[in-house]
Scaffold this active site. Structure first.
Site, PDB file in Angstrom:
ATOM      1  N   HIS A   1      15.367  -6.100  63.236  1.00  0.00           N
ATOM      2  CA  HIS A   1      15.077  -6.911  61.779  1.00  0.00           C
ATOM      3  C   HIS A   1      14.991  -8.620  61.863  1.00  0.00           C
ATOM      4  O   HIS A   1      16.288  -8.717  62.349  1.00  0.00           O
ATOM      5  CB  HIS A   1      15.467  -6.238  60.777  1.00  0.00           C
TER       6      HIS A   1
ATOM      7  N   LYS B   1      19.190  -8.682  57.083  1.00  0.00           N
ATOM      8  CA  LYS B   1      19.042  -7.715  56.680  1.00  0.00           C
ATOM      9  C   LYS B   1      20.593  -7.216  56.720  1.00  0.00           C
ATOM     10  O   LYS B   1      21.570  -7.321  57.680  1.00  0.00           O
ATOM     11  CB  LYS B   1      18.356  -6.798  57.459  1.00  0.00           C
TER      12      LYS B   1
HETATM   13  P1  NAD Z   1      16.409  -9.176  49.114  1.00  0.00           P
HETATM   14  O1  NAD Z   1      17.407  -9.207  48.982  1.00  0.00           O
HETATM   15  O2  NAD Z   1      15.593  -9.128  48.935  1.00  0.00           O
HETATM   16  O3  NAD Z   1      16.324  -7.701  47.169  1.00  0.00           O
HETATM   17  C1  NAD Z   1      17.050  -7.119  46.223  1.00  0.00           C
HETATM   18  C2  NAD Z   1      16.713  -7.659  45.256  1.00  0.00           C
HETATM   19  O4  NAD Z   1      17.023  -7.076  44.347  1.00  0.00           O
HETATM   20  C3  NAD Z   1      17.121  -8.945  45.527  1.00  0.00           C
HETATM   21  O5  NAD Z   1      16.882  -9.794  43.806  1.00  0.00           O
HETATM   22  C4  NAD Z   1      18.300  -8.534  44.215  1.00  0.00           C
HETATM   23  O6  NAD Z   1      18.360  -9.502  42.990  1.00  0.00           O
HETATM   24  C5  NAD Z   1      17.932  -7.534  43.251  1.00  0.00           C
HETATM   25  N1  NAD Z   1      19.037  -6.394  42.603  1.00  0.00           N
HETATM   26  C6  NAD Z   1      20.198  -5.914  43.625  1.00  0.00           C
HETATM   27  N2  NAD Z   1      21.439  -5.504  42.867  1.00  0.00           N
HETATM   28  C7  NAD Z   1      20.786  -5.351  41.477  1.00  0.00           C
HETATM   29  C8  NAD Z   1      20.819  -4.794  40.338  1.00  0.00           C
HETATM   30  N3  NAD Z   1      22.495  -4.131  39.840  1.00  0.00           N
HETATM   31  N4  NAD Z   1      20.389  -4.665  39.027  1.00  0.00           N
HETATM   32  C9  NAD Z   1      18.324  -5.743  39.092  1.00  0.00           C
HETATM   33  N5  NAD Z   1      18.438  -6.159  40.333  1.00  0.00           N
HETATM   34  C10 NAD Z   1      18.803  -5.908  41.495  1.00  0.00           C
HETATM   35  O7  NAD Z   1      15.889  -7.540  49.580  1.00  0.00           O
HETATM   36  P2  NAD Z   1      14.974  -6.891  49.845  1.00  0.00           P
HETATM   37  O8  NAD Z   1      14.174  -7.327  51.578  1.00  0.00           O
HETATM   38  O9  NAD Z   1      13.819  -6.459  49.267  1.00  0.00           O
HETATM   39  O10 NAD Z   1      15.210  -5.431  50.434  1.00  0.00           O
HETATM   40  C11 NAD Z   1      15.377  -4.468  48.866  1.00  0.00           C
HETATM   41  C12 NAD Z   1      16.046  -2.929  49.232  1.00  0.00           C
HETATM   42  O11 NAD Z   1      15.217  -2.156  50.085  1.00  0.00           O
HETATM   43  C13 NAD Z   1      16.717  -3.563  50.935  1.00  0.00           C
HETATM   44  O12 NAD Z   1      17.903  -2.291  50.509  1.00  0.00           O
HETATM   45  C14 NAD Z   1      16.294  -3.075  51.963  1.00  0.00           C
HETATM   46  O13 NAD Z   1      16.774  -2.276  52.992  1.00  0.00           O
HETATM   47  C15 NAD Z   1      15.154  -2.048  51.379  1.00  0.00           C
HETATM   48  N6  NAD Z   1      14.024  -2.048  52.777  1.00  0.00           N
HETATM   49  C16 NAD Z   1      13.246  -0.665  52.174  1.00  0.00           C
HETATM   50  C17 NAD Z   1      11.837  -0.476  53.107  1.00  0.00           C
HETATM   51  C18 NAD Z   1      11.150   0.561  52.994  1.00  0.00           C
HETATM   52  O14 NAD Z   1      10.409   0.996  53.754  1.00  0.00           O
HETATM   53  N7  NAD Z   1      11.417   2.224  52.367  1.00  0.00           N
HETATM   54  C19 NAD Z   1      11.678  -1.905  53.387  1.00  0.00           C
HETATM   55  C20 NAD Z   1      11.850  -3.123  53.045  1.00  0.00           C
HETATM   56  C21 NAD Z   1      13.385  -3.201  52.525  1.00  0.00           C
END
Ligand code: NAD
Length: 253
Positions: free
Chosen positions: A139, A143
């Site tokens: 990744h 991450k």
């Molecule tokens: P990122 O850090 O770019 O985005 C996360 C967002 O969530 C940020 O804008 C942050 O401010 C917000 N956030 C965090 N805590 C919060 C809260 N208490 N209230 C409101 N907003 C809050 O991360 P990302 O790359 O977008 O990934 C997010 C999550 O999704 C991670 O856990 C990642 O591992 C997961 N993910 C899952 C998949 C899937 O297919 N299921 C794919 C990619 C990423």
């Protein structure tokens, strides 16, 4: 479909907002993140927007998912959680919310990875136990959790194919001098650059190897899969469902 999106300012949040714009009959009724953004229409109060929604999509942080799920359940709003690295508090919230609303917790919402998971389960079941199972994932440099939630889900699928649990088969730290233990499932982690997500499950036997791989090159696949899963949840009875059910995969394998 009336969507509330939590984590709307994040990498996945941006991808989901883009996918929503072309998704038939879908409307974003709330975009939530930690900080408001008038320009992007992002607010911070989840409770205020849930009454207008019929599904919540959460791609935020493990610390926030438990609270978000409890709020969605209180409002009778279905939930698709893509956030990975969920701890015991979030898993307890999943359990409690599943009594009230339909939900899917998916470490990877790509339809390709959903297929990969079922292929891995079938391969682990079919191949003799002396094929060593190793999971290699890569990744981007930002991450936080490792191994990835997808790698762990693939490990669980492989262990399940052998009638075991990942807890009893996951290899420990391999630094030092100890040899591979028979039957263990090993994990190798790559972090760097802008890798969107790569997973290979290797079945290494004596004289032959089978490798089942998936490469994500565009975050849009997770966003489209998340929207497909979210729309599939609408009208379902309360309970916890799987991505494989969204594409009816269990019927063909
Ligand atoms: P990122 O850090 O770019 O985005 C996360 C967002 O969530 C940020 O804008 C942050 O401010 C917000 N956030 C965090 N805590 C919060 C809260 N208490 N209230 C409101 N907003 C809050 O991360 P990302 O790359 O977008 O990934 C997010 C999550 O999704 C991670 O856990 C990642 O591992 C997961 N993910 C899952 C998949 C899937 O297919 N299921 C794919 C990619 C990423």
């Amino acid at each position: 479909m009336r969507v509330v999106l939590v984590g709307a300012a994040g990498r996945m949040g941006v991808a989901i907002r883009a996918a929503l714009q072309v998704w038939p009959q879908a409307k974003l009724v709330g975009a939530i993140d930690r900080l408001p953004s008038e320009q992007q229409g992002i607010t911070t109060d989840l409770e205020a927007v849930l009454p207008a929604a019929n599904v919540m999509i959460d791609f935020s942080s493990p610390q926030s998912t438990a609270k978000n799920l409890a709020a969605a359940a209180r409002h009778g709003v279905a939930a698709l959680v893509g956030t990975t690295g969920l701890g015991s508090e979030a898993l307890a919230a999943v359990h409690a919310a599943a009594v009230k609303v339909p939900l899917i917790i998916a470490a990877n919402t790509s339809l390709g990875v959903t297929l990969l998971q079922e292929l891995v389960r079938a391969a682990a079941q079919a191949l003799p136990a002396d094929f060593d199972i190793e999971i290699i994932e890569g990744h981007h440099r930002h991450k936080k959790d490792a191994p990835s939630g997808t790698a762990l889900a693939l490990g669980r699928a492989a262990a399940a194919g052998r009638g075991q649990t990942l807890e009893s088969t996951m290899a420990g730290d391999r630094r030092g001098e100890s040899a591979r233990q028979a039957g263990e499932i090993g994990f190798a982690v790559v972090r760097g650059g802008d890798i969107v997500g790569e997973h290979t499950v290797l079945f290494a036997g004596a004289g032959e190897r089978v490798a089942i791989s998936h490469q994500a090159t565009d975050r849009a696949i997770f966003a489209r899969g998340a929207l497909q899963a979210a729309s599939w949840l609408l009208g379902r009875a309360p309970g916890r469902y799987e991505m494989s059910e969204v594409i009816g995969l269990k019927l063909i394998i």
